[in-house]
Design a protein around this motif. Structure first.
Motif, short mmCIF file in Angstrom:
data_model
loop_
_atom_site.label_atom_id
_atom_site.label_comp_id
_atom_site.label_asym_id
_atom_site.label_seq_id
_atom_site.Cartn_x
_atom_site.Cartn_y
_atom_site.Cartn_z
N GLY A 16 -24.65 20.16 -10.77
CA GLY A 16 -25.45 20.53 -11.70
C GLY A 16 -26.23 20.22 -12.75
O GLY A 16 -26.69 19.08 -12.45
N PRO A 17 -27.13 20.90 -13.00
CA PRO A 17 -29.01 20.01 -13.63
C PRO A 17 -28.00 19.86 -14.70
O PRO A 17 -27.09 20.44 -16.12
CB PRO A 17 -29.80 21.11 -13.93
CG PRO A 17 -29.21 22.79 -13.01
CD PRO A 17 -28.02 22.35 -12.61
N TYR A 18 -29.02 18.77 -15.66
CA TYR A 18 -28.45 18.79 -16.39
C TYR A 18 -29.55 17.89 -17.78
O TYR A 18 -30.57 17.60 -16.79
CB TYR A 18 -27.20 17.32 -16.97
CG TYR A 18 -25.81 17.47 -17.14
CD1 TYR A 18 -25.11 18.04 -18.38
CD2 TYR A 18 -25.01 17.87 -15.48
CE1 TYR A 18 -23.45 18.11 -17.90
CE2 TYR A 18 -23.89 18.55 -15.28
CZ TYR A 18 -23.12 18.55 -16.64
OH TYR A 18 -21.58 18.82 -16.26
N ARG A 19 -29.63 18.33 -19.12
CA ARG A 19 -31.02 17.58 -19.68
C ARG A 19 -30.50 17.07 -21.06
O ARG A 19 -29.48 17.80 -21.35
CB ARG A 19 -32.51 18.89 -19.72
CG ARG A 19 -33.42 18.31 -20.35
CD ARG A 19 -34.68 19.45 -21.20
NE ARG A 19 -34.70 19.98 -19.27
CZ ARG A 19 -36.02 19.42 -18.12
NH1 ARG A 19 -36.36 17.92 -19.39
NH2 ARG A 19 -36.20 19.80 -17.48
N LEU A 20 -30.98 16.06 -21.02
CA LEU A 20 -30.31 14.92 -21.58
C LEU A 20 -31.34 13.92 -22.74
O LEU A 20 -31.93 13.39 -21.54
CB LEU A 20 -28.84 14.54 -21.16
CG LEU A 20 -27.90 15.29 -21.25
CD1 LEU A 20 -26.80 14.54 -21.00
CD2 LEU A 20 -27.06 16.19 -22.56
N PHE A 21 -30.68 13.16 -23.47
CA PHE A 21 -31.93 12.41 -23.85
C PHE A 21 -31.26 11.31 -23.29
O PHE A 21 -30.24 10.98 -23.09
CB PHE A 21 -31.84 12.19 -25.43
CG PHE A 21 -32.57 12.84 -26.55
CD1 PHE A 21 -33.63 13.11 -26.53
CD2 PHE A 21 -32.04 13.72 -27.02
CE1 PHE A 21 -34.42 14.40 -27.05
CE2 PHE A 21 -32.54 15.45 -27.76
CZ PHE A 21 -33.68 15.11 -27.71
N TRP A 22 -32.20 9.49 -23.27
CA TRP A 22 -31.91 8.41 -22.60
C TRP A 22 -31.13 8.29 -22.86
O TRP A 22 -29.61 7.53 -22.58
CB TRP A 22 -33.02 8.51 -21.95
CG TRP A 22 -32.76 6.42 -21.32
CD1 TRP A 22 -32.20 6.43 -20.04
CD2 TRP A 22 -32.48 5.48 -21.64
NE1 TRP A 22 -31.80 5.36 -20.26
CE2 TRP A 22 -32.49 4.67 -20.69
CE3 TRP A 22 -33.41 4.79 -23.72
CZ2 TRP A 22 -32.10 3.13 -21.06
CZ3 TRP A 22 -32.51 3.39 -23.13
CH2 TRP A 22 -32.54 2.99 -22.24
N ASN A 23 -30.94 7.89 -24.20
CA ASN A 23 -30.23 7.37 -25.24
C ASN A 23 -28.74 7.79 -25.36
O ASN A 23 -27.94 7.55 -26.43
CB ASN A 23 -30.74 6.39 -25.77
CG ASN A 23 -31.04 7.40 -27.21
OD1 ASN A 23 -31.29 8.66 -27.02
ND2 ASN A 23 -30.91 7.35 -28.40
N THR A 24 -27.77 8.40 -23.90
CA THR A 24 -26.60 9.29 -24.93
C THR A 24 -25.98 8.28 -24.31
O THR A 24 -25.74 7.97 -23.21
CB THR A 24 -27.11 10.89 -24.23
OG1 THR A 24 -27.88 11.94 -24.51
CG2 THR A 24 -25.50 11.16 -24.18
N SER A 25 -24.65 8.65 -25.46
CA SER A 25 -24.10 8.01 -25.33
C SER A 25 -22.75 8.11 -24.50
O SER A 25 -22.62 9.30 -23.48
CB SER A 25 -23.06 7.20 -25.86
OG SER A 25 -22.79 8.71 -27.27
N ALA A 26 -21.69 7.38 -24.14
CA ALA A 26 -20.98 7.65 -22.47
C ALA A 26 -19.88 8.97 -23.62
O ALA A 26 -19.79 9.20 -22.60
CB ALA A 26 -19.77 6.41 -22.76
N GLN A 27 -19.68 8.89 -24.57
CA GLN A 27 -18.74 10.01 -25.79
C GLN A 27 -19.86 11.43 -25.84
O GLN A 27 -19.37 11.91 -25.92
CB GLN A 27 -18.78 9.80 -26.79
CG GLN A 27 -18.14 11.02 -27.61
CD GLN A 27 -17.56 10.10 -28.11
OE1 GLN A 27 -16.83 9.46 -29.09
NE2 GLN A 27 -16.53 11.66 -29.17
#
Length: 355
Positions: free
Chosen positions: A177-188
């Motif tokens: 489904g939809p997600y909204r995150l900052f681009w520099n989100t790390s793997a963890q």
């Protein structure tokens, strides 16, 4: 008040009008230069939609300059570089994905970068069957690379400590489904975000429904993944979920073809053969009773709710309809099921589908 006229007289007496005019011009030139450097629109309008500046984690000012120059985002990169050095931005570079509004000035752009006012990335996480597919999806949208995400997904101690799951059940953490995150989100950080979405889905009411079925949330995900692979039809999902729950209650093997396809690694198979049922795998539900150890795809909300609200009936069997509509025919007895299966096999024969 009488001193001001005297001051004017002494100035002009000493320097004269030409000097005054020169100083005035120099002042105006200084104001013009300041306007040019600080406030003149400098970000180029883009003919291809919104323009973004990507700054990777750990990057310095040189990398920012390289990106601005490479993609020709500014009209005059030298004035931006000069002002950035004067403001000490080179020591405070913050990573992220920044939307560059057309005609933004150097001063406004630096304000944005210094405060870290980055834009979020909106994307849809599609259903996936294997961990590498998840890692590739995430890497297309976020800075986190697929290698670092796959490494965490294979770290059993980390997964148990952070999410109380293991390398087999970790795929139950993810809801397509939809997600909204900052681009520099790390793997963890991505995994933590998925865990937060998972917690929001599992309300007290849904947990009570799972308890009433004598299933844990993880088991609901596993069964929902099978239902999802069996049909895309919303109306059939609760009915198929009911079939599998009836079989579980009676101690029957699930005999779910999609689990075989997962075991042999080929979801393109149209006709399951007897030799497929001999595959040595804990996902072979023709051999092993109960649910497989993990999901065979990431179950969506519709499939999960179909398991949590199954249709009440006495069906123990189902088979795809020969009309290729995507719906299924259901049966309470094996004799009925054999008739349904025979019609489906005849359809495959008529189309010469051997596999």
């Amino acid at each position: 008040m009488s001193e001001l006229p005297e001051l004017k007289k002494s100035f002009f007496a000493r320097w004269g009008w030409p000097t005054f005019i020169l100083l005035l011009l120099l002042g105006l030139a200084g104001l013009g230069a300041a306007w040019y450097v600080l406030w003149k629109p400098n970000v180029k309008p883009s003919a291809f939609g919104p323009a973004y500046l990507y700054i990777r984690t750990g990057s310095g000012f040189a990398a920012v300059q390289d990106s601005l120059n490479k993609y020709e985002l500014l009209r005059d990169s030298s004035t931006f570089a000069w002002l950035a050095r004067q403001r000490g931005y080179s020591h405070h570079v913050r990573p992220g994905r920044y939307l560059l509004a057309p005609n933004l000035s150097n001063s406004a752009l630096l304000d944005k970068l210094e405060r870290g006012e980055q834009d979020t990335v909106a994307f849809v996480l599609d259903a996936f069957k294997y961990k590498p597919q998840l890692a590739r999806q995430v890497a297309r949208h976020l800075e986190a690379d697929s290698v670092s995400l796959r490494r965490l997904l294979q770290d059993n101690a980390f997964l148990q400590r952070q999410y109380q799951l293991d390398t087999t059940t970790i795929l139950t953490l993810f809801l397509p489904g939809p997600y909204r995150l900052f681009w520099n989100t790390s793997a963890q950080q991505f995994l933590d975000s998925a865990a937060a979405t998972h917690r929001r889905f599992w309300t007290a009411q849904r947990r009570q429904r799972a308890d009433s079925l004598r299933l844990s949330p993880t088991q609901v995900h596993v069964l929902a993944s099978i239902v999802q692979r069996e049909t895309a039809k919303k109306e059939d999902k609760p009915v198929i979920a009911g079939v599998y729950l009836n079989r579980l209650r009676r101690g029957m093997r699930l005999q779910a073809d999609p689990t075989l396809l997962w075991a042999i690694g080929n979801f393109g198979v149209k006709r399951v053969l007897n030799k497929d049922k001999l595959v040595d795998s804990p996902y072979n539900t023709y051999k092993h009773k109960g649910l497989p150890p993990g999901p065979i795809t990431s179950a969506n909300r519709q499939s999960l709710d179909a398991v949590l609200k199954p249709a009440a009936h006495q069906y123990l069997f189902f088979c795809a309809r020969p009309d290729r509509s995507g719906y299924s025919d259901f049966a309470e007895t094996f004799a009925e099921h054999k008739q349904n299966a025979r019609r489906y096999q005849h359809m495959l024969d008529s189309l010469r589908i051997l596999r």
